[in-house]
Design a protein around this motif. Structure first.
Motif, PDB file in Angstrom:
ATOM      1  N   THR A 125      29.196  21.013  21.084  1.00 29.02           N
ATOM      2  CA  THR A 125      30.456  21.168  20.348  1.00 29.02           C
ATOM      3  C   THR A 125      30.925  19.791  19.846  1.00 29.02           C
ATOM      4  OG1 THR A 125      31.656  21.123  22.482  1.00 29.02           O
ATOM      5  CG2 THR A 125      31.112  23.280  21.543  1.00 29.02           C
ATOM      6  N   THR A 128      31.367  13.900  23.888  1.00 28.58           N
ATOM      7  CA  THR A 128      32.330  13.360  24.854  1.00 28.58           C
ATOM      8  C   THR A 128      32.654  11.894  24.580  1.00 28.58           C
ATOM      9  OG1 THR A 128      30.493  12.956  26.384  1.00 28.58           O
ATOM     10  CG2 THR A 128      31.783  14.959  26.714  1.00 28.58           C
ATOM     11  N   VAL A 148      36.731  22.587  19.534  1.00 29.29           N
ATOM     12  CA  VAL A 148      35.800  23.115  20.525  1.00 29.29           C
ATOM     13  C   VAL A 148      35.918  24.634  20.615  1.00 29.29           C
ATOM     14  CG1 VAL A 148      35.204  23.166  22.974  1.00 29.29           C
ATOM     15  CG2 VAL A 148      35.685  20.978  21.860  1.00 29.29           C
ATOM     16  N   THR A 149      37.151  25.135  20.691  1.00 26.96           N
ATOM     17  CA  THR A 149      37.363  26.581  20.784  1.00 26.96           C
ATOM     18  C   THR A 149      36.773  27.302  19.574  1.00 26.96           C
ATOM     19  OG1 THR A 149      39.389  26.265  22.066  1.00 26.96           O
ATOM     20  CG2 THR A 149      39.099  28.387  21.002  1.00 26.96           C
ATOM     21  N   VAL A 152      32.953  27.251  19.808  1.00 24.31           N
ATOM     22  CA  VAL A 152      32.456  28.151  20.853  1.00 24.31           C
ATOM     23  C   VAL A 152      32.567  29.606  20.396  1.00 24.31           C
ATOM     24  CG1 VAL A 152      32.872  29.006  23.196  1.00 24.31           C
ATOM     25  CG2 VAL A 152      32.844  26.552  22.745  1.00 24.31           C
ATOM     26  N   VAL A 163      26.626  26.345  26.083  1.00 23.33           N
ATOM     27  CA  VAL A 163      27.493  25.415  25.360  1.00 23.33           C
ATOM     28  C   VAL A 163      27.531  24.079  26.094  1.00 23.33           C
ATOM     29  CG1 VAL A 163      29.881  24.936  24.670  1.00 23.33           C
ATOM     30  CG2 VAL A 163      28.940  27.241  24.386  1.00 23.33           C
ATOM     31  N   CYS A 165      30.069  20.957  26.410  1.00 29.33           N
ATOM     32  CA  CYS A 165      31.437  20.542  26.087  1.00 29.33           C
ATOM     33  C   CYS A 165      31.879  19.509  27.108  1.00 29.33           C
ATOM     34  CB  CYS A 165      32.396  21.730  26.100  1.00 29.33           C
ATOM     35  SG  CYS A 165      32.653  22.456  27.738  1.00 29.33           S
ATOM     36  N   SER A 166      32.952  18.804  26.798  1.00 26.81           N
ATOM     37  CA  SER A 166      33.502  17.870  27.772  1.00 26.81           C
ATOM     38  C   SER A 166      34.242  18.651  28.847  1.00 26.81           C
ATOM     39  CB  SER A 166      34.444  16.878  27.087  1.00 26.81           C
ATOM     40  OG  SER A 166      35.793  17.288  27.206  1.00 26.81           O
ATOM     41  N   GLU A 169      37.655  20.506  28.121  1.00 26.23           N
ATOM     42  CA  GLU A 169      37.774  21.796  27.453  1.00 26.23           C
ATOM     43  C   GLU A 169      37.414  22.979  28.356  1.00 26.23           C
ATOM     44  OE1 GLU A 169      38.065  18.733  25.113  1.00 26.23           O
ATOM     45  OE2 GLU A 169      35.939  19.188  25.299  1.00 26.23           O
ATOM     46  N   LEU A 173      37.657  27.641  28.280  1.00 26.86           N
ATOM     47  CA  LEU A 173      36.446  28.444  28.144  1.00 26.86           C
ATOM     48  C   LEU A 173      36.131  29.273  29.389  1.00 26.86           C
ATOM     49  CD1 LEU A 173      34.225  25.731  26.402  1.00 26.86           C
ATOM     50  CD2 LEU A 173      35.684  27.453  25.339  1.00 26.86           C
ATOM     51  N   LEU A 180      28.008  26.679  30.809  1.00 25.24           N
ATOM     52  CA  LEU A 180      28.697  25.479  30.343  1.00 25.24           C
ATOM     53  C   LEU A 180      28.082  24.231  30.973  1.00 25.24           C
ATOM     54  CD1 LEU A 180      32.344  26.837  30.688  1.00 25.24           C
ATOM     55  CD2 LEU A 180      31.018  26.609  28.578  1.00 25.24           C
ATOM     56  N   THR A 182      28.243  20.196  31.189  1.00 26.08           N
ATOM     57  CA  THR A 182      29.332  19.238  31.010  1.00 26.08           C
ATOM     58  C   THR A 182      28.896  17.809  31.305  1.00 26.08           C
ATOM     59  OG1 THR A 182      30.877  20.961  31.720  1.00 26.08           O
ATOM     60  CG2 THR A 182      31.693  18.710  31.698  1.00 26.08           C
TER      61      THR A 182
END
Length: 239
Positions: A125, A128, A148-149, A152, A163, A165-166, A169, A173, A180, A182
Motif C-alpha cells: 500500500t 513505511t 491505505v484504506t 486495501v 497486504v 501496510c505499516s 494502519e 484493517l 497483513l 507489517t
C-alpha cells in the motif's frame, strides 16, 4: 517453536529482512537463524547481484518473502510473480497502485499457484518510509490512512487478501479476513532508521498483524540469535 498458523506460509510471525550486501553474509545469517525466525525477506539489494539461483539457495534454508514490489503492466507482473514462485518464494509483493486489472490477474495467478504449495501475493500500500509530509504531491489530498484504506478496498475487491501496510494502519484493517504483513517493527521507538510509521511487535500483533518484518534491529544487534529469539518470543506472547 511450534507453528503459528496465523503466520502461514511463514513458520512463525517474524520475517527477517536480509538487508545485507553479500551472498556470504546472507547465507551465514540464514544458517544461524533458520531454526528461529519464520522466514527471510529478500529484495533487489541481493537479487540484482546474485539472481534467482540465489533465491533458490536461500529457499532451502527457510520460507522466502521476495520483496521486489512489481509495478508494471499485468503480463509483466504475472511473469515476474511466476518466476519468483519457481525460484521458491512463498510470499511475493506487487504494488496495489498497479490497479484493478493487474490485481485481478494476480488473484488468478495466486489461486493457481496455491494449488501447488503454500503461496501468497501481497499488495504493497503506502511505504513505511513515508509520512504525511513526504507523500508525493499528487497524493496529498487525503491522509495516508485513507490512501491505505482505499488501496486495501481495491485489493480485496480484486480477489487478493494479502497486504503490506505499516502498523499504524492495522486498526483500520481489523476483522477483514486479510493476511497483513507489517514492516517498521522495533523494540525501541528511538531506533527508527528511515522508517517513519513504526511500532513494537506485541502491539502490532495485538492490532491484527499476521507477520512482522524485522531487519536492522536484529542484524545490527550484538547477538543476532538472542535478539531474533526475543522478537519471536514477543510474537508468541501475543498470538
Amino acid at each position: 517453536m511450534k507453528k503459528n498458523l496465523r503466520a502461514h506460509p511463514m513458520r512463525n510471525p517474524i520475517i527477517l529482512a536480509l538487508d545485507v550486501d553479500t551472498r556470504d553474509q546472507a547465507l551465514k545469517i540464514a544458517d544461524d537463524l533458520s531454526e528461529i525466525v519464520g522466514g527471510f525477506k529478500l529484495g533487489p539489494r541481493l537479487c540484482l547481484r546474485y539472481g534467482m539461483e540465489f533465491v533458490k539457495e536461500m529457499a532451502q534454508r527457510g520460507p522466502i518473502f521476495l520483496d521486489n514490489k512489481h509495478f508494471d503492466i499485468p503480463s509483466t507482473m504475472e511473469a515476474a510473480v511466476r518466476a519468483s514462485f519457481e525460484a521458491g518464494a512463498s510470499l511475493v509483493t506487487v504494488h496495489a497502485l498497479s490497479g484493478a486489472e493487474a490485481l485481478k490477474r494476480m488473484a488468478a495467478v495466486e489461486k493457481e499457484l496455491q494449488s501447488q504449495r503454500p503461496f501468497k501475493i501481497l499488495a504493497v500500500t503506502i511505504l513505511t518510509s513515508w509520512d504525511q509530509a513526504s507523500v508525493p504531491g499528487n497524493m496529498k489530498e487525503q491522509p495516508i490512512a485513507q490512501h491505505v484504506t482505499d488501496l486495501v478496498n481495491l485489493v480485496s475487491s480484486s480477489g487478493l487478501q494479502g497486504v503490506v501496510c505499516s502498523p499504524h494502519e492495522l486498526d483500520l484493517l481489523q476483522n477483514r479476513d486479510l493476511y497483513l504483513v507489517t514492516p517498521g517493527i522495533r523494540f525501541s521507538m528511538q531506533d527508527s532508521g528511515d522508517q517513519k510509521r513504526i511500532m513494537g511487535p506485541k502491539e502490532a500483533l495485538r492490532k491484527g498483524a499476521s507477520a512482522l518484518v524485522v531487519g536492522r534491529p536484529i542484524l545490527e544487534s550484538n547477538n543476532i540469535k538472542e535478539t531474533a529469539t526475543d522478537f519471536v518470543m514477543a510474537a508468541y506472547e501475543e498470538k
